[in-house]
Scaffold this motif. Structure first.
Motif, mmCIF file in Angstrom:
data_model
loop_
_atom_site.group_PDB
_atom_site.id
_atom_site.type_symbol
_atom_site.label_atom_id
_atom_site.label_comp_id
_atom_site.label_asym_id
_atom_site.label_seq_id
_atom_site.Cartn_x
_atom_site.Cartn_y
_atom_site.Cartn_z
ATOM 1 N N SER A 171 1.168 5.661 -0.705
ATOM 2 C CA SER A 171 0.469 6.940 -0.911
ATOM 3 C C SER A 171 0.684 7.501 -2.305
ATOM 4 C CB SER A 171 0.988 8.006 0.058
ATOM 5 O OG SER A 171 0.810 7.610 1.367
ATOM 6 N N HIS A 191 -1.464 -1.478 -4.283
ATOM 7 C CA HIS A 191 -2.469 -0.415 -4.259
ATOM 8 C C HIS A 191 -1.749 0.915 -4.175
ATOM 9 C CE1 HIS A 191 -5.744 -3.264 -3.670
ATOM 10 N NE2 HIS A 191 -5.009 -3.859 -2.749
ATOM 11 N N THR A 192 -1.765 1.676 -5.268
ATOM 12 C CA THR A 192 -1.128 2.997 -5.220
ATOM 13 C C THR A 192 -2.167 4.033 -4.809
ATOM 14 O OG1 THR A 192 -1.589 3.255 -7.564
ATOM 15 C CG2 THR A 192 0.603 2.505 -6.986
ATOM 16 N N SER A 193 -1.706 5.218 -4.480
ATOM 17 C CA SER A 193 -2.569 6.316 -4.038
ATOM 18 C C SER A 193 -3.477 5.921 -2.879
ATOM 19 C CB SER A 193 -3.432 6.849 -5.195
ATOM 20 O OG SER A 193 -2.629 7.206 -6.274
ATOM 21 N N GLN A 194 -2.991 5.079 -2.018
ATOM 22 C CA GLN A 194 -3.747 4.676 -0.826
ATOM 23 C C GLN A 194 -2.868 4.949 0.387
ATOM 24 O OE1 GLN A 194 -6.796 3.030 -0.524
ATOM 25 N NE2 GLN A 194 -7.222 2.254 -2.596
ATOM 26 N N THR A 195 -3.331 5.817 1.262
ATOM 27 C CA THR A 195 -2.578 6.117 2.474
ATOM 28 C C THR A 195 -3.189 5.346 3.639
ATOM 29 O OG1 THR A 195 -2.120 8.316 1.630
ATOM 30 C CG2 THR A 195 -1.833 7.988 3.997
ATOM 31 N N LEU A 242 0.862 -1.184 0.000
ATOM 32 C CA LEU A 242 0.000 0.000 0.000
ATOM 33 C C LEU A 242 0.890 1.222 0.000
ATOM 34 C CD1 LEU A 242 -2.171 -1.416 2.850
ATOM 35 C CD2 LEU A 242 -3.017 -1.011 0.541
ATOM 36 N N THR A 298 -6.211 -0.118 7.443
ATOM 37 C CA THR A 298 -7.277 0.552 6.703
ATOM 38 C C THR A 298 -6.711 1.805 6.075
ATOM 39 O OG1 THR A 298 -8.640 -0.117 8.552
ATOM 40 C CG2 THR A 298 -9.679 1.289 6.904
ATOM 41 N N THR A 299 -7.177 2.128 4.864
ATOM 42 C CA THR A 299 -6.634 3.308 4.175
ATOM 43 C C THR A 299 -7.638 4.452 4.152
ATOM 44 O OG1 THR A 299 -7.495 2.865 1.967
ATOM 45 C CG2 THR A 299 -5.462 1.727 2.605
ATOM 46 N N ASN A 300 -7.157 5.602 3.707
ATOM 47 C CA ASN A 300 -8.007 6.792 3.614
ATOM 48 C C ASN A 300 -9.152 6.596 2.639
ATOM 49 O OD1 ASN A 300 -6.285 6.669 1.415
ATOM 50 N ND2 ASN A 300 -6.078 8.898 1.227
ATOM 51 N N LYS A 301 -9.016 5.633 1.743
ATOM 52 C CA LYS A 301 -10.103 5.416 0.785
ATOM 53 C C LYS A 301 -10.971 4.240 1.201
ATOM 54 C CE LYS A 301 -7.771 7.623 -2.999
ATOM 55 N NZ LYS A 301 -6.873 7.385 -4.105
ATOM 56 N N LEU A 348 -10.109 1.174 2.046
ATOM 57 C CA LEU A 348 -9.650 -0.186 1.769
ATOM 58 C C LEU A 348 -9.154 -0.816 3.068
ATOM 59 C CD1 LEU A 348 -8.891 -2.170 -0.604
ATOM 60 C CD2 LEU A 348 -6.602 -1.179 -0.455
#
Ligand SMILES: Cc1cc2nc3c(=O)[nH]c(=O)nc-3n(C[C@H](O)[C@H](O)[C@H](O)COP(=O)(O)OP(=O)(O)OC[C@H]3O[C@@H](n4cnc5c(N)ncnc54)[C@H](O)[C@@H]3O)c2cc1C
Ligand code: SF4
Ligand code: FES
Lengths: 112, 806
Positions: free
Chosen positions: B36, B76-80, B34, B92-95, B97
């Motif tokens: 960001s 998973h890119t663009s997932q913080t 994962l 858990t990510t900001n989106k 996931l």
């Protein structure tokens, strides 16, 4: 010294040359990367190769016949070969894109 | 079932750990990454090259998306990641996931430290950390002129140098008296400063920033002493701090970084940390070499391989700024109990210093000549006794007496010791490349392992390693460059074009640091050829890099006139075509009409400006008949007329010529087809010759009838015409892909051996693939004569400018 408008800079592609004839003399007008022009006689001092057909690399041209390397700024042949080609002052008039070539008055002497 | 491994942070340390883990235990984990950033894993170190315009973002990608796919890693890119639930073992990510793990690695790197100044949130104030920052700076450079870099450390100076490259005026603000004061001593620092000043950098030393001026966008910087400087771009490079927020909130023990033990374990079970976010024995590292060492240890831990664990690193620093060589390592400042030895040569701008404690080398600073850097660095790390060698060590390669030789030295290194810090390549990796992949010089090693690829500081060590493994006789000269403009040989250039996806000569020469910016008459045509061969679609042929014959599609003769040779496929023509050729010859006063040595009709003595007209009236194809491409296919009359002929050599020749014409080859090529073993077409002195035999065909390759006469060698016997075509096209493609520019097939075959060619063409699958690549490229060619006749713009290049009358 006389000055002539011999055409437009846009008529020459970068790293290429076009030729202009004055009486019996052929002069090659080169366009360097970035648009500056250089003019030298179109006659290699080795065996008369047409320098206008050579590869242009920064401000040098390699003769198409036997690969002599000539500095377009001053017409000097680069080591290990020796010699020099007549060079001319040439400039572009920004507002009109005209190519202006400065030459001394020439006599129709040399056979080309 | 496989265990689930999750990595937070798609950066250098985390992915390096995975790379090493995959080598040790490829099947052990299902891996999820994962990150960001929107990019795959890239080389952060080379961001300054991107900024300086020496590389594109594509070029610095270390592992592209295929790598993740090929290794079964879910990315998973663009997932913080915003939360780690250490009880349920999920992240858990900001989106939104959510992913569960059995083992978790935190590799969140660090955050650039932004001075909390009034105005620091204005547009145009940024840090230098990732690709986005780079892009912002490059955009700014297009519109604005004044850049201010706050921070005169490693990062600040690299940013400043790159901004100079982008034609911005650059001022570097530094709060102390000395640049890079954490890496250099006073003397080296002053030398560095004057060097950079001569490159055009402006320094504002001992200045403390007070505030950032401007409305929306920054317009200037004010200092505590009240002075101001103009700025449309402010880059803050004052330091970094470990990115520990996530770990902290999740209840993982954090000090200044995430606290880890020798096995990179955090205080929470099943959670590890590696890289700039981790703190080991109270130290947080900010350079890749130690992070890769950590990665190696963590990989072993995860793979279940026993090891003594990570013991901390000694770090070295090298400034990646062109024209300046600076190196420092270890404890280089004088302290009680240490002795230092130094030389300073102000004529050549060289300064060297070593620091010794208890007979051991503990630190060094080098300026100007850094060639001994990696060796000294290794001595520091191994902690051997150097008593009595101090003088030689400082004098280095110039010294008289030899201290321990470089070879003994690399011999003593342990296998997993990192040689190339920038790319994390260990002694073992390099040794394997030498032993197993047959690398015999530094360039080979670079292309097999990436070692020496970034800052080049480890080159002397790699050289010593080569000698150590192969003996001095086994090390080859770095292959001679393709010309005087570069030390790189064909392999290296071709490999760089492929791997960095370079598509213009300009890029190639720029990225590979050509000595003459626009090359010379040797490399220009060669590079243009390689580009066209590798990227038939993307590369736009560079006419200005082609030799006159290819540019004007006629052969230049000694008096500057041209010869025109219309194509006569297979040497078979018609009365009508002959008549047309004759008409043109009459109309343009052609001096000589000649049947050439290869069954063609040549018209000699044509003026350049007449060329387009001549072609138009001939109305036959020919372009490429004088270039580095197929010249002609010579044939005999074969079974159509000859009483001995067993096969139709004429139609075979015509077919081959049509398939082979136009496309560029490394050198000119000639083909012939004979209808029986009497071989009237002399097929056995051609680049490829086809000779009919009873019930089939033989193909001969590598023949030459020119200066170095060479009989062709039998490649294969075949039954059908279709097979002849398949083998021929595959053979030519192999030659196109494999030979040096300007290397005739006869020389090529002598160099690589017929066996190589036989092997390469042995499998039908491989042949078909080659044939397909050939046909793909061939399909993109067109007849240049038609093009020039149709296009006014191209046509005018054949005419002189208006003559001047005096
Ligand atoms: C311009 C520049 C030049 C440098 N030059 C050198 C050099 O010459 N030599 C040298 O040794 N080192 C150099 N460095 C330092 C080197 O790049 C770092 O030491 C190294 O990249 C650190 O690796 P890392 O994996 O710990 O962190 P990073 O490579 O920064 O990776 C961390 C990643 O984690 C992601 N992330 C953070 N938080 C989260 C989250 N919550 N969820 C998901 N993802 C997250 C980040 O977006 C980032 O992609 C340079 C650095 C810069 C910026
Ligand atoms: S090679 Fe054989 S078929 Fe061809 S012309 Fe000669 S003898 Fe006849
Ligand atoms: S004529 Fe120019 S090099 Fe020979």
């Amino acid at each position: 010294m006389k000055s002539y408008v011999i055409g437009q800079a846009s008529e020459i592609e970068e790293k290429r040359a076009r030729v202009v004839r004055i009486l019996d003399t052929e002069i090659a007008i080169f366009k360097l990367t970035g648009g500056e022009l250089r003019a030298i006689e179109n006659l290699c001092p080795h065996k008369n190769g047409k320098l206008s057909e050579g590869l242009v690399c920064d401000h040098h041209v390699y003769c198409p016949l036997h690969d002599w390397k000539i500095n377009l700024n001053d017409g000097m042949v680069q080591a290990p070969d020796e010699g020099c080609v007549k060079s001319y002052h040439v400039e572009v008039e920004e507002s009109t894109d005209n190519i202006i070539l400065h030459v001394e008055t020439m006599e129709p002497t040399r056979a080309s | 079932m496989k265990k689930k491994l999750v990595l937070i942070g798609n950066g250098m340390a985390g992915i390096n750990t995975l790379e090493q883990l995959l080598k040790l235990a490829p099947e052990k984990y299902d891996i999820t990454v994962l990150g960001s950033e929107p990019h795959p894993n890239y080389n952060r170190i080379l961001l300054s090259s991107v900024l300086a315009g020496d590389a594109s973002v594509q070029d610095i990608v270390i592992n592209d998306l295929d790598w993740y796919r090929d290794n079964g890693i879910t990315l998973h890119t663009s997932q913080t990641v915003t939360r780690i639930n250490t009880e349920l073992r999920t992240v858990t990510t900001n989106k939104g996931l959510s992913v569960s793990y059995d083992d978790l690695i935190i590799a969140t790197g660090s955050l650039p430290f932004m001075l909390p100044l009034p105005g620091a949130d204005k547009e145009g104030v940024i840090a230098f950390r990732n690709i986005e920052d780079c892009e912002i700076m490059m955009d700014a450079a297009k519109q604005y002129k004044h850049a201010v870099v706050i921070g005169g450390g490693l990062l600040g100076l690299e940013a400043a140098r790159s901004l100079l490259n982008l034609d911005m005026g650059v001022s570097v603000v530094h709060n102390s008296k000395y640049l890079m004061d954490r890496q250099l001593d006073e003397i080296a620092s002053n030398m560095l400063r004057s060097e950079l000043e001569s490159q055009g950098m402006n320094f504002l030393m001992e200045q403390n920033t007070d505030s950032i001026l401007g409305d929306e966008r920054v317009t200037g910087v004010r200092f505590k002493d009240g002075s101001e400087v103009k700025a449309d771009l402010v880059v803050m490079a004052v330091g970094i701090r470990p990115n520990v927020g996530l770990a902290k909130e999740s209840g993982i023990e954090v000090n200044s970084g995430i606290v880890v033990n020798d096995y990179l374990e955090t205080g929470t079970p099943h959670i590890y940390a590696v890289g700039e976010c981790a703190e080991h024995e109270g130290v947080v590292y900010g350079l890749v070499a130690p992070l890769f060492e950590q990665g190696g240890e963590l990989a072993k831990r995860l793979a279940g391989i026993p090891s003594p664990g990570y013991k901390g690193s000694v770090v070295s620093t090298k400034l990646k700024v062109s024209g300046v060589n600076v190196f420092s390592a270890g404890q280089f400042l004088d302290q009680p109990g240490t002795r230092s030895f130094r030389i300073q040569d102000d004529f050549d701008h060289v300064y060297k210093k070593i620091v010794v404690q208890d007979g051991k080398l503990i630190g060094t600073v080098l300026f100007g000549d850094t060639s001994d850097g990696s060796k000294l660095f290794s001595m520091i790390r191994t902690g051997q006794d150097i008593s009595g060698q101090e003088k030689e060590l400082v004098l280095g390669s110039q010294g008289t007496a030899k201290p321990q030789s470089g070879i003994q030295f690399v011999a003593a290194m342990s296998n997993d010791e990192i040689v190339c810090g920038c790319n994390g390549v260990s002694k073992g990796d390099i040794q394997r490349a030498i032993e197993e992949k047959g690398c015999t010089n530094v360039n080979d090693v670079k292309y097999c392992t990436k070692a020496t690829g970034s800052c080049g500081g480890c080159k002397p060590l790699v050289e010593d390693l080569l000698t150590y493994v192969l003996g001095s006789d086994g090390v080859t000269e770095v292959k001679e460059g393709i010309c005087g403009c570069t030390p790189l040989g064909r392999e290296a250039v071709v490999e760089a074009i492929r791997s960095m996806k370079l598509t213009t000569s300009k890029e190639v020469m720029h990225v590979l640091d050509w000595k003459n910016p626009e090359g010379c008459s040797k490399c220009r045509p060669a590079v243009n050829y390689y580009l066209g061969m590798i990227w038939p679609v993307e590369h736009e042929d560079e006419k200005e890099s082609r030799f006159v014959n290819e540019r004007n599609h006629g052969n230049i003769q000694k008096d500057g006139t041209y010869s025109v040779i219309p194509r006569i496929h297979g040497g078979v023509t018609t009365a009508k075509d002959l008549k047309r050729i004759a008409d043109v010859a009459v109309k343009f006063n052609v001096e000589t009409v000649k049947i050439t040595g290869a069954q063609r009709i040549g018209l000699y003595g044509i003026q350049k400006e007449d060329l387009p007209k001549v072609w138009e009236e001939l109305d036959m194809t020919s372009g490429f008949a004088y270039g580095k491409s197929l010249r002609a296919v010579k044939t005999c009359v074969g079974s159509t007329w000859c009483r001995f002929g067993t096969q139709d050599s004429m139609s075979m020749g015509i077919e081959l010529e049509k398939r082979l014409e136009r496309i560029s080859t490394p050198a000119k090529t000639k083909v012939a087809v004979s209808g029986c073993p009497r071989n009237c077409a002399e097929a056995t002195i051609k680049d490829l010759g086809v000779v009919a035999i009873d019930g089939g065909w033989e193909i001969y390759v590598g023949g030459n009838g020119g200066t170095d006469v060479r009989a062709a060698e039998l490649l294969v016997k075949l039954k059908s015409e279709a097979e002849v075509i398949e083998w021929t096209l595959a053979y030519f493609q192999l030659y196109r892909e494999n030979a040096n520019y300007n290397e005739r097939t006869s020389k090529w075959i002598e160099r690589v051996g017929l066996e190589f060619i036989k092997r390469a063409l042995a499998s039908q699958e491989e042949r078909r693939a080659l044939q397909q690549r050939y046909e793909f490229s061939a399909g993109l060619t067109s007849d240049p004569w038609t093009e020039i006749i149709e296009q006014e713009r191209l046509n005018k290049n054949y005419e002189p400018l208006q003559p001047i009358r005096m």
